[in-house]
Every structure is written in structure tokens, then in C-alpha cells.
Design a protein around this motif. Sequence first.
Motif, short mmCIF file in Angstrom:
data_model
loop_
_atom_site.label_atom_id
_atom_site.label_comp_id
_atom_site.label_asym_id
_atom_site.label_seq_id
_atom_site.Cartn_x
_atom_site.Cartn_y
_atom_site.Cartn_z
N LEU A 109 0.78 -1.25 0.01
CA LEU A 109 -0.18 -0.41 -0.48
C LEU A 109 1.05 1.06 0.19
N GLY A 110 1.94 1.04 0.17
CA GLY A 110 3.23 1.83 0.67
C GLY A 110 3.21 2.93 -0.76
N PHE A 111 2.70 1.85 -1.65
CA PHE A 111 3.30 2.67 -3.18
C PHE A 111 1.54 3.70 -3.68
N ALA A 112 0.74 3.16 -3.22
CA ALA A 112 -0.57 3.75 -3.15
C ALA A 112 -0.02 5.27 -2.69
N LEU A 113 0.38 5.24 -1.91
CA LEU A 113 0.78 6.51 -1.17
C LEU A 113 1.19 7.36 -1.67
N ALA A 114 2.67 6.69 -2.13
CA ALA A 114 4.08 7.08 -2.95
C ALA A 114 3.00 7.98 -4.12
N ALA A 115 3.01 7.13 -4.58
CA ALA A 115 2.29 7.86 -6.29
C ALA A 115 1.23 9.12 -6.04
N SER A 116 0.31 9.38 -5.01
CA SER A 116 -0.45 10.48 -5.36
C SER A 116 0.76 11.46 -4.04
N PHE A 119 2.72 13.46 -7.18
CA PHE A 119 2.21 14.58 -8.48
C PHE A 119 2.14 16.17 -7.89
N ARG A 120 3.29 15.86 -6.50
CA ARG A 120 4.14 17.35 -6.12
C ARG A 120 4.85 17.23 -5.94
N ARG A 121 5.67 16.06 -5.71
CA ARG A 121 7.10 16.13 -5.49
C ARG A 121 7.62 15.48 -6.71
N ASP A 122 9.25 16.04 -6.60
CA ASP A 122 9.73 15.68 -8.07
C ASP A 122 10.25 13.77 -7.48
N ILE A 123 9.72 12.98 -8.53
CA ILE A 123 10.48 11.41 -7.73
C ILE A 123 11.36 10.86 -8.91
N GLU A 124 12.30 11.18 -9.16
CA GLU A 124 13.10 10.29 -10.51
C GLU A 124 12.87 8.74 -10.95
N ASN A 125 13.10 7.85 -9.94
CA ASN A 125 12.44 6.77 -9.81
C ASN A 125 11.25 5.94 -9.08
N LEU A 126 10.26 5.53 -9.53
CA LEU A 126 9.68 5.66 -7.96
C LEU A 126 9.33 4.18 -8.28
N VAL A 127 9.57 2.74 -7.60
CA VAL A 127 9.79 1.48 -7.82
C VAL A 127 8.80 1.02 -6.92
N GLY A 128 7.68 -0.31 -7.19
CA GLY A 128 6.90 -1.04 -6.65
C GLY A 128 7.67 -2.33 -6.00
N VAL A 177 0.60 7.79 -12.07
CA VAL A 177 1.82 8.15 -11.27
C VAL A 177 2.90 8.97 -12.07
N ASP A 178 3.17 10.69 -11.36
CA ASP A 178 4.08 11.00 -12.05
C ASP A 178 5.59 10.96 -11.51
N SER A 179 6.47 10.55 -12.04
CA SER A 179 7.88 9.85 -11.80
C SER A 179 8.57 10.18 -13.35
N VAL A 180 9.51 10.10 -13.05
CA VAL A 180 10.25 9.73 -14.57
C VAL A 180 10.44 8.46 -14.81
N GLN A 181 10.04 7.90 -13.82
CA GLN A 181 10.73 6.42 -14.29
C GLN A 181 9.85 5.03 -13.47
N SER A 182 9.08 4.80 -13.40
CA SER A 182 8.83 3.95 -12.95
C SER A 182 8.76 2.37 -13.09
N GLU A 197 -0.01 -1.25 -16.96
CA GLU A 197 0.80 -0.22 -18.51
C GLU A 197 -0.78 0.41 -18.98
N HIS A 198 -1.04 1.37 -18.06
CA HIS A 198 -2.00 1.98 -18.30
C HIS A 198 -1.29 3.33 -17.98
N MET A 199 -0.39 3.19 -16.73
CA MET A 199 -0.51 3.99 -15.47
C MET A 199 1.30 4.05 -15.85
N GLY A 200 2.07 3.68 -17.36
CA GLY A 200 3.14 3.50 -17.74
C GLY A 200 4.50 3.01 -16.58
N ILE A 201 3.44 1.44 -15.83
CA ILE A 201 4.44 1.03 -15.53
C ILE A 201 5.72 0.00 -15.96
N ASP A 202 6.63 -0.30 -15.40
CA ASP A 202 7.07 -1.43 -16.25
C ASP A 202 7.06 -2.49 -15.30
#
Length: 234
Positions: A109-116, A119-128, A177-182, A197-202
Amino acid sequence: MLPAYFGDPPDFFGITHMSETTRRSHSLIICQPLLGEAIWTHWALKQIAQWAAQEGYDVFRFDFSGTGNSMVDSTSVGLASWTGDVDRALDLMQERSGNSRVSVLAVRLGFALAASVSFRRDIENLVGWDPVLDGRTWLADRKIDLENHSDGTVDLQGIALQVGFIAELEALETRNVDSVQSSAITTAGHSWDYPPEHMGIDVVKSPDAWNWREPLPALFYAHESVRLICEQLS
């Protein structure tokens, strides 16, 4: 490795692993999972944090408010508290490391929190790691553990929460998700609440597997998942 309490009052618990070599241009925040899942993934996340420090990351892993060692009254916690914890972790590492760029590893669930927060913080790489996108899905796995208290609170795996917070969690949905890479590491049996894939998550699949109802899930020593997560952060 430095465990400490942060904030004013100092009630936010986290462990810092400062870089053991030439520092990278960005630091790493580890959003640990919640309740029993934090115990089951403790070994793996410690291994990842130590590896990352050796690879040049300044690392911070923390307990969400009202959980683990964070000294916050759980009945005062709401969804804003948990998303605010991600912000606090980002602020802390940006200040301590001097890097404005931050990568985030978020579990369950930490992923859902970090993803939200992304959108207001610059996150370089979001790994779930086995991301949960909907609070309702996360709670559904724990309905058997829910117990109503006479004071109007709800007990969830030994933690008393306000009924209103349960409602907030049920309404939590992550669809962007708003990050350079997810990316996401998923273990056997993991299911998505929404197409990644609709969220750009590999997605990278791990052969590790666990059963949440086992006394000691098989993923407690998740060697392959740890390796794959480190690959995503390399």
C-alpha cells in the motif's frame, strides 16, 4: 545505519543509511509496508538499504505514523498523515543529503501513498514491490482482523484506528503516477487493481511467492525479489 526519531515533537521513526562511497546525484526513500507486512519484509528491506548505501545512495526507511516504532497515537492518524509521512521523508533526505532528486521504493500500500505524493514532488524513480493501488483491496485482505471497539475505534491487527480513517482507506485509488521512471517487482500470485501499462509502469515478475496467512511467509527471505529490486535501482 542510524535509527532515530525526527520531527517536533520527535515522533517520526526512521533509519538512515548514508552513502559508503561516492554519492549519487539522488537519494533513496524506502516506504515500508504497513502492520504485519512490515515485519515480514524487514530483512529484505534492510538488505536493499545496505546495498544501496554501498552503491552511493543516501537511504532513509521509515515507519508510517501510528505503526511500527513511530510514536504517534494511531487513533489520531488519517490518510493525510500517511501521505504526509512520505513528504516528511523526502524533506528529510533532501536536507541531509543535499540532493533535490529522490528515488522511492514503496512496498504494497505504500506504493499508492507514494504515487499520490509524486504529483506534487519530484520523484526520479518510483519502484514498487507488489504494489497495491486501491485501499479497498488492501483492507479486503484484513477484514478477518477488523474488530470494533466500544469507544468507536476499529482494531486492525492490534492497532486502533478511527472509523473515518477506514473509510478514507476504502476510497483510496491510484490510477496515475508522476515520476521520471516507474517500475514494479511482482511476486507469484500478485494481482493488479488497474492495468499497470495504463500507468506507464514497467513490470518485472519475481518467482518468489508468499501466503499472507502463513506464520512466516515464504517471502521473508526474498532473495530473488531483492536482486530484482536492486537491478531496478542500479
